[in-house]
Structure formats: C-alpha cells, structure tokens
Design a protein around this motif. Structure first.
Motif, PDB file in Angstrom:
ATOM      1  N   ASN A  39      58.345  63.368  50.344  1.00 10.26           N
ATOM      2  CA  ASN A  39      57.782  62.371  49.432  1.00 10.26           C
ATOM      3  C   ASN A  39      58.183  62.650  47.987  1.00 10.26           C
ATOM      4  N   ASN A  42      61.522  61.205  47.800  1.00 10.84           N
ATOM      5  CA  ASN A  42      61.403  59.740  47.726  1.00 10.84           C
ATOM      6  C   ASN A  42      61.110  59.281  46.300  1.00 10.84           C
ATOM      7  N   ALA A  63      54.688  56.576  47.868  1.00  4.89           N
ATOM      8  CA  ALA A  63      55.057  57.993  48.010  1.00  4.89           C
ATOM      9  C   ALA A  63      54.144  58.890  47.185  1.00  4.89           C
ATOM     10  N   ASP A  66      50.858  59.236  49.129  1.00  7.99           N
ATOM     11  CA  ASP A  66      51.049  60.098  50.299  1.00  7.99           C
ATOM     12  C   ASP A  66      51.208  61.559  49.892  1.00  7.99           C
ATOM     13  N   SER A 326      52.914  59.434  57.110  1.00  2.17           N
ATOM     14  CA  SER A 326      53.202  59.482  55.672  1.00  2.17           C
ATOM     15  C   SER A 326      54.384  60.374  55.330  1.00  2.17           C
TER      16      SER A 326
END
Length: 373
Positions: A39, A42, A63, A66, A326
C-alpha cells in the motif's frame, strides 16, 4: 461445552476457532507487513505527477485507509494472539483502552475504504456511460470533495460502535483465573480489565442493525448494482467495438480516414475497458469480504445470542480476509495496468540509483581521505 456452542452455530465452529486462533496472529502479522509495503508503494506510484487522475486519486485515498488499518493491526495482533511478554500484562487498563480504540479505529477506516470503493464505482460508471460529462462531474474538485467526505462522514457512521462495548474491571481469584490468562501460574489475587459487549441488549441489537445494514449491506448492494452496470456497459462496448472492426475490414470503399478514426476509437475503448476490468476486480474483492460480514451482522441483529455463539467464532477469520483483500490491490494494479507497471519500474530504478550514488561517491573519496589521514 463445544457441542452446546456448535448447536447454535455450524458444526465444528468451536474446534475451528481453537485451531485457527493459534495461527491467526502470525498470519495477520505477515499479511499486515506485506500489505503495509504494497500500500505504501501504491501511494507512491499513484500520487506521481504522470499518474494524476480522478480514479487514481480515489485509489490513493483507498490505499491510505488500508495502510492505516494494517499498521494499527500489527500491535493488536501481537497483543492478542502472540505471546511476546509476561501474560500478567495482557489485561492491564492501558491494553483494554487500546483494544477499545482498535475496535473503533479499524472499523472506521475499513468503512472509509468501502465507501471510497463505492465512489470509485460511481466515477467509473460516469466515465464509460457519460464520457461527455465525465470531466465536469468527476473533476478534481469533486473528487477531492468525495474523498474528504468519506474521511469525515464515516467516523460519525461508526460512532455507535463506541457505545457497544465497556471496559470491565474484574478481580482474579483461584476459581476464575483461567478465564483471563492461559498461564495458571500467575498471581491469583489481582485486578484485570477486559472489553465486554454492553449488557443493554436493545442497544447492542440497534448497533448491530446499524453495523450490518449501513456499514456493510448498503455499500455491498451499491457495489453489486454498480458492478453489474459496469459489466453491462463493458459488454455493450465490446459489441460496438467488434462492429467497428468489421466495418473497417469489410468496407474497403469507405474513406481511409474514417477507418483510421474507427481503429483509434477502438484502441481508446480497449484501454478504458482494461481499466474498468481492473476496478471490477477491486470491487469484487470488497464484495467477497463485506457480504459475509454483513450477513453475519444481520443474523446477530435478528438473534442477539448469535453474536456470542457463532459470529465471534469467525471474527479472526473475517479480520484476516479483510486484511488480505486490502493487501492484494498492488498485484491487481501491476497485472492489469501497464501505466502502473511502467511508473513503478521508473520509481524503483530511481530509488536504486539514489542508493547507489552515495556509495560510488564514497568509494571515489576513500583514497583521498586515507591520504589526508
């Protein structure tokens, strides 16, 4: 005892809970560490200047939510599921407050993720159903407003959870020591603090209705309807593209310029379809975890004893499935988005070169330094 509990749930639920609870902490920690890394990547990739778009802005907000859930879950899993310190410290007041905080924090940011996924589906549907109005309706200003609204409104939606639990003080005696610690050699006469559901059954039932319907089933139904609409639009677009390709092949007498325009339109539509399919995969992952949680929450609202006898048996499993959902978006983005892969590759190369440059610079200066000494 397990047979009595299983009578109010599915057969083998108690045995499954005992077996899985030993593994849950380790599985959750691994997923959270990997998910925190993916994440973070991301966020770094999707926030690059060349990646700026309304869709990517929503994915970035997703993101962030999460990532916060996973970072917070790590100390919770260490505390609840993995023995890393004296057992006597497990039930202090400070840890009880932290578990209270965890139950609200994790649900709040998970709810933010769900509603951002709904926003993502709405934005994508507008992009393929009303392309001429996409720039206006899904402008940068409206996208920012939608993301901020999710982060502001969702905490208020989750506020009732605050009233569903209480921190309860208990005195440990030789008769009830096993209820609070697995290590029976701990001191018997001591005070422990545990988090328990409220004794007010009407309040808990009302909160379960809010949890199951507003926080779970409503966004799940919205995602299902929007996903169906997106799939329908994809099918219609694919049929239209096939017709365009046939016309460009079958109709040699048509002007060459028109054929080239049709082919260019087909290529643009193909790129749009790939993005839509990627987002449908993200939405599908959300549905795979939210619908079961919503249905179990609804059963708990209809039958209050169901939560204690059955829902709690699968609570850890539901948590790890949500964490897994996630954490895998990075894989979806890499496998289905060429632009994401290229941007990630460029960013990775820059980071590698940035770490190599100081090493090379230090190597070049080393002889001079030695000479000076």
């Amino acid at each position: 005892m397990s047979n009595v509990t299983d009578a109010n749930c599915v057969p083998g639920a108690t045995n499954f809970n005992k077996a899985y609870s030993r593994l849950h902490g380790y599985i959750a920690i691994v997923i959270c560490i990997i998910g925190s890394a993916t994440n973070s990547i991301n966020i770094a990739v999707l926030s690059r200047r060349e990646m700026v778009s309304s869709t990517n802005s929503i994915l970035t907000g997703l993101a962030v939510a999460d990532l916060l859930v996973m970072l917070e879950y790590i100390p919770y899993a260490l505390h609840m599921n993995i023995k890393i310190g004296p057992q006597v410290n497990k039930n202090t007041y400070a840890w009880a407050v932290f578990v209270y905080f965890h139950s609200i924090f994790s649900q709040t940011f998970h709810t933010i993720s769900i509603w951002l996924a709904v926003t993502l589906a709405v934005w994508r549907y507008i992009a393929i159903a009303f392309p001429q109005r996409n720039r206006t309706w899904c402008s940068k200003k409206n996208t920012t407003l939608a993301i901020v609204s999710a982060y502001v409104i969702c905490p208020f939606l989750c506020l009732p959870i605050y009233f569903a639990m209480n921190i309860v003080q208990n005195e440990v005696t030789p008769h009830n020591n096993s209820e609070f610690a697995e290590d029976l050699s701990l001191p018997h006469n001591r005070t422990v603090y545990v988090l328990e559901m409220s004794k007010n059954k009407e309040l808990v039932t009302a909160i379960m209705w809010i949890y199951s319907v507003i926080l779970k089933l409503v966004p799940s139904i919205a995602l299902s309807v929007l996903s169906t609409c997106l799939i329908s639009k994809l099918t219609t677009t694919e049929q239209r593209r096939q017709k365009l390709l046939k016309r460009s092949i079958v109709g040699p007498n048509e002007p060459e310029k028109q054929c080239l325009a049709e082919e260019a339109s087909a290529r643009r539509t193909s790129r749009t379809d790939r993005t839509t399919r990627m987002l449908l995969a993200v939405l599908g992952l959300f549905l795979s975890t939210e619908v079961p949680q919503g249905l179990l929450g609804l059963a708990s609202a209809l039958a209050p004893d169901f939560f204690k006898n059955c829902y709690s048996m699968f609570g850890d499993l539901m948590d790890v499935l949500a964490l897994f959902t996630s954490s895998v978006n990075f894989v979806l983005y890499c496998s289905m988005s060429r632009q994401f892969r290229c941007t990630f590759a460029r960013l990775a190369r820059r980071m590698i070169y940035a770490t190599e440059e100081p090493a090379k610079f230090g190597t070049k200066l080393e002889p001079t330094t030695q000479y000076g000494s």
